[in-house]
Design a protein around this motif. Structure first.
Motif, PDB file in Angstrom:
ATOM      1  N   THR A 130       0.839  -1.201   0.000  1.00 37.79           N
ATOM      2  CA  THR A 130       0.000   0.000   0.000  1.00 37.79           C
ATOM      3  C   THR A 130       0.872   1.249   0.000  1.00 37.79           C
ATOM      4  O   THR A 130       0.616   2.225  -0.722  1.00 37.79           O
ATOM      5  N   GLY A 131       1.954   1.197   0.788  1.00 41.95           N
ATOM      6  CA  GLY A 131       2.851   2.346   0.845  1.00 41.95           C
ATOM      7  C   GLY A 131       3.507   2.621  -0.489  1.00 41.95           C
ATOM      8  O   GLY A 131       3.609   3.773  -0.938  1.00 41.95           O
ATOM      9  N   GLN A 132       3.934   1.543  -1.167  1.00 45.06           N
ATOM     10  CA  GLN A 132       4.584   1.707  -2.475  1.00 45.06           C
ATOM     11  C   GLN A 132       3.610   2.315  -3.491  1.00 45.06           C
ATOM     12  O   GLN A 132       3.972   3.211  -4.262  1.00 45.06           O
ATOM     13  N   LEU A 133       2.381   1.818  -3.477  1.00 45.99           N
ATOM     14  CA  LEU A 133       1.385   2.319  -4.431  1.00 45.99           C
ATOM     15  C   LEU A 133       1.045   3.770  -4.129  1.00 45.99           C
ATOM     16  O   LEU A 133       0.869   4.596  -5.050  1.00 45.99           O
ATOM     17  N   GLN A 134       1.007   4.160  -2.818  1.00 45.57           N
ATOM     18  CA  GLN A 134       0.677   5.538  -2.450  1.00 45.57           C
ATOM     19  C   GLN A 134       1.770   6.475  -2.923  1.00 45.57           C
ATOM     20  O   GLN A 134       1.501   7.563  -3.450  1.00 45.57           O
ATOM     21  N   ALA A 135       3.058   6.037  -2.803  1.00 44.85           N
ATOM     22  CA  ALA A 135       4.189   6.863  -3.244  1.00 44.85           C
ATOM     23  C   ALA A 135       4.155   7.052  -4.761  1.00 44.85           C
ATOM     24  O   ALA A 135       4.413   8.143  -5.279  1.00 44.85           O
ATOM     25  N   ALA A 136       3.800   5.942  -5.494  1.00 44.95           N
ATOM     26  CA  ALA A 136       3.743   6.037  -6.950  1.00 44.95           C
ATOM     27  C   ALA A 136       2.649   6.990  -7.390  1.00 44.95           C
ATOM     28  O   ALA A 136       2.815   7.773  -8.339  1.00 44.95           O
ATOM     29  N   ARG A 176       1.117  12.390  -9.639  1.00 53.36           N
ATOM     30  CA  ARG A 176       0.372  13.650  -9.547  1.00 53.36           C
ATOM     31  C   ARG A 176       1.316  14.843  -9.700  1.00 53.36           C
ATOM     32  O   ARG A 176       0.982  15.838 -10.354  1.00 53.36           O
ATOM     33  N   GLU A 177       2.509  14.729  -9.056  1.00 50.50           N
ATOM     34  CA  GLU A 177       3.500  15.825  -9.180  1.00 50.50           C
ATOM     35  C   GLU A 177       3.933  15.991 -10.630  1.00 50.50           C
ATOM     36  O   GLU A 177       4.061  17.109 -11.139  1.00 50.50           O
ATOM     37  N   GLN A 178       4.152  14.847 -11.313  1.00 57.15           N
ATOM     38  CA  GLN A 178       4.592  14.904 -12.717  1.00 57.15           C
ATOM     39  C   GLN A 178       3.503  15.526 -13.600  1.00 57.15           C
ATOM     40  O   GLN A 178       3.796  16.264 -14.552  1.00 57.15           O
ATOM     41  N   ASP A 207       1.214  17.709 -12.637  1.00 60.69           N
ATOM     42  CA  ASP A 207       1.163  19.153 -12.383  1.00 60.69           C
ATOM     43  C   ASP A 207       2.303  19.861 -13.117  1.00 60.69           C
ATOM     44  O   ASP A 207       2.109  20.952 -13.697  1.00 60.69           O
ATOM     45  N   ALA A 208       3.505  19.245 -13.124  1.00 59.37           N
ATOM     46  CA  ALA A 208       4.659  19.856 -13.800  1.00 59.37           C
ATOM     47  C   ALA A 208       4.423  19.944 -15.304  1.00 59.37           C
ATOM     48  O   ALA A 208       4.746  20.942 -15.952  1.00 59.37           O
ATOM     49  N   ALA A 209       3.852  18.851 -15.882  1.00 63.04           N
ATOM     50  CA  ALA A 209       3.596  18.843 -17.334  1.00 63.04           C
ATOM     51  C   ALA A 209       2.567  19.897 -17.695  1.00 63.04           C
ATOM     52  O   ALA A 209       2.691  20.579 -18.720  1.00 63.04           O
ATOM     53  N   ARG A 210       1.542  20.060 -16.856  1.00 65.00           N
ATOM     54  CA  ARG A 210       0.516  21.070 -17.145  1.00 65.00           C
ATOM     55  C   ARG A 210       1.157  22.462 -17.098  1.00 65.00           C
ATOM     56  O   ARG A 210       0.870  23.306 -17.949  1.00 65.00           O
ATOM     57  N   LYS A 270       1.616  14.985 -22.626  1.00 65.99           N
ATOM     58  CA  LYS A 270       2.286  14.179 -21.612  1.00 65.99           C
ATOM     59  C   LYS A 270       1.435  14.093 -20.359  1.00 65.99           C
ATOM     60  O   LYS A 270       1.335  13.030 -19.716  1.00 65.99           O
ATOM     61  N   ALA A 271       0.794  15.204 -20.021  1.00 64.51           N
ATOM     62  CA  ALA A 271      -0.052  15.218 -18.827  1.00 64.51           C
ATOM     63  C   ALA A 271      -1.212  14.217 -18.967  1.00 64.51           C
ATOM     64  O   ALA A 271      -1.554  13.495 -18.031  1.00 64.51           O
ATOM     65  N   ASP A 272      -1.842  14.180 -20.160  1.00 66.65           N
ATOM     66  CA  ASP A 272      -2.958  13.242 -20.383  1.00 66.65           C
ATOM     67  C   ASP A 272      -2.486  11.802 -20.278  1.00 66.65           C
ATOM     68  O   ASP A 272      -3.182  10.936 -19.725  1.00 66.65           O
ATOM     69  N   LYS A 273      -1.303  11.514 -20.821  1.00 66.41           N
ATOM     70  CA  LYS A 273      -0.756  10.156 -20.757  1.00 66.41           C
ATOM     71  C   LYS A 273      -0.499   9.754 -19.316  1.00 66.41           C
ATOM     72  O   LYS A 273      -0.846   8.641 -18.889  1.00 66.41           O
ATOM     73  N   LEU A 274       0.102  10.665 -18.539  1.00 64.89           N
ATOM     74  CA  LEU A 274       0.380  10.385 -17.130  1.00 64.89           C
ATOM     75  C   LEU A 274      -0.926  10.228 -16.343  1.00 64.89           C
ATOM     76  O   LEU A 274      -1.014   9.425 -15.404  1.00 64.89           O
TER      77      LEU A 274
END
Length: 409
Positions: free
Chosen positions: A357-363, A368-370, A372-375, A382-386
């Motif tokens: 669960t922890g690994q999935l939460q980190a991913a 989400r950060e990626q 926001d950066a792409a937007r 790239k944002a839509d793909k992510l």
């Protein structure tokens, strides 16, 4: 001397008749007066008139043959030519000449009619022969045989042709009838042989059927009876008397077996219906254990119910899935309760679930950060793909969180 328009008597008693060829001597009269002589020969003339009239009527209204008519005409003509009568003998000759023409005309008419009749008779007999030769190849034994007999009667009613033609056609007609009769006889001889073979085969089937009638090996014996019935149908028919007797024996043997089986099955069915009632009661009691609140007590209770279940015999086949399904449902509910308990009390399993669960939460957080950066950089593709990738990871996370809850958080 005495005279009339057609004759006279001279002083010597000689009687004359007047004709186109002149006077002709009729005869001599010495026994009376000249008037009596003329009256006598005039009566003979009247007699000729009557005879000619009768002959004319016969020629006109009867089937008097030309030969007989000509003979009668010749006889009358001789009497007229011998002029032993007083009267218009020339008129009688004219009538006889016309009668000859009439007879000749009738002769030609009859000749034409006879020729036509012969042609029609030949055509009719040709048709009969053709039909008979066709029927000779038929396998419709009854109808073809009846038709051939009818053709014989029709043949007998037709006129005969000339001997040669009639004999040739009759030979073909008779040969066709003989050929049909020979084929029919061979067919029924073959049929009799087949029926005898069928009788022998069915005798064996009856013997086996009778030997099985007391069997209590219900399944295999019933299957064997079905095979015997198939063999019976494949064997063909025996002679009628034998067929009826053999069938009655065959069916009687089956009836004995199946009646006994039905009696046993009826007792068994009654027992199975009672067993069904008992199992339905156990299933109802088992269903009260769900939902499981006390796993240990539920497990012990179900084990006791199941032991009682196993002690009850068979239930009707069509009812078995439903009643057994009810027990299986309770058993699955207890098993699921056991699995849930195990997961809640297994530290290693809980640790693995928490780590995943922890690994999935980190991913998920990283994606989400990626996004926001792409937007922010204006890279919407790239944002839509992510974002699509995020949907998959979020689903896995939700599932892992649900599993972790089963361990008590």
């Amino acid at each position: 001397m005495s005279s009339d328009p057609w004759g006279r008597v001279d002083e010597t008693g000689t009687v004359y008749v007047r004709t186109s060829d002149g006077e002709q001597v009729v005869g001599s009269w010495q026994a009376g007066t000249p008037e009596e002589a003329l009256a006598y020969f005039e009566r003979k003339y009247e007699g000729l008139v009557v005879e000619i009239g009768l002959l004319e009527k016969r020629v006109r209204t009867t089937d008097l043959s030309a030969k007989d008519a000509q003979t009668a005409i010749d006889h009358l003509r001789t009497q007229v030519d011998e002029h032993h009568a007083v009267g218009d003998l020339d008129a009688l000759r004219v009538r006889l000449d016309k009668l000859v023409e009439t007879v000749e005309s009738r002769r030609e008419e009859r000749k034409v009619a006879k020729a036509k009749q012969a042609d029609e008779a030949r055509a009719a007999k040709d048709a009969l022969v053709a039909e008979a030769e066709q029927l000779a190849q038929s396998d419709q034994w009854r109808s073809a045989g009846e038709r051939l007999r009818a053709l014989v009667d029709i043949w007998k009613g037709l006129p005969r042709l000339d001997r040669k033609s009639d004999d040739e056609l009759w030979h073909r007609f008779s040969h066709a009838r003989s050929a049909f009769s020979k084929r029919r006889k061979a067919h029924f001889a073959s049929l009799d042989a087949q029926r005898e073979d069928a009788r022998k085969a069915k005798e064996k089937l009856v013997s086996e059927a009778e030997s099985l009638s007391k069997s209590t090996d219900w399944g295999p014996t019933a299957a064997r009876y079905r095979e015997l019935m198939a063999d019976w149908k494949a064997a063909g028919r025996a002679q009628r008397e034998a067929e009826d007797d053999l069938w009655n024996r065959f069916r009687g043997a089956q009836d004995v077996f199946f009646a006994a089986r039905s009696e046993v099955f009826a007792e068994r069915d009654a027992e199975q219906i009672e067993n069904l009632k008992l199992k339905e009661e156990l299933a109802e009691e088992a269903e009260k254990l769900v939902p499981v609140t006390d796993l240990k007590a539920a497990r012990a209770a179900f084990r006791s119910l199941n032991e009682r279940w196993e002690g009850i015999g068979h239930v009707p086949r069509d009812a078995r899935p439903k009643v057994e399904g009810r027990m299986h449902a309770v058993e699955r509910a207890i098993q699921e309760a056991e699995e849930g308990e195990w997961r809640r009390t297994n530290p290693e399993a809980r640790a693995r679930a928490a780590g995943l669960t922890g690994q999935l939460q980190a991913a998920v957080d990283k994606l989400r950060e990626q996004i926001d950066a792409a937007r922010a950089a204006g890279n919407n593709a790239k944002a839509d793909k992510l974002a699509r990738e995020l949907e998959g990871r979020q689903a896995l996370l939700d599932q892992a969180l649900k599993g972790l809850e089963e361990f008590g958080g």
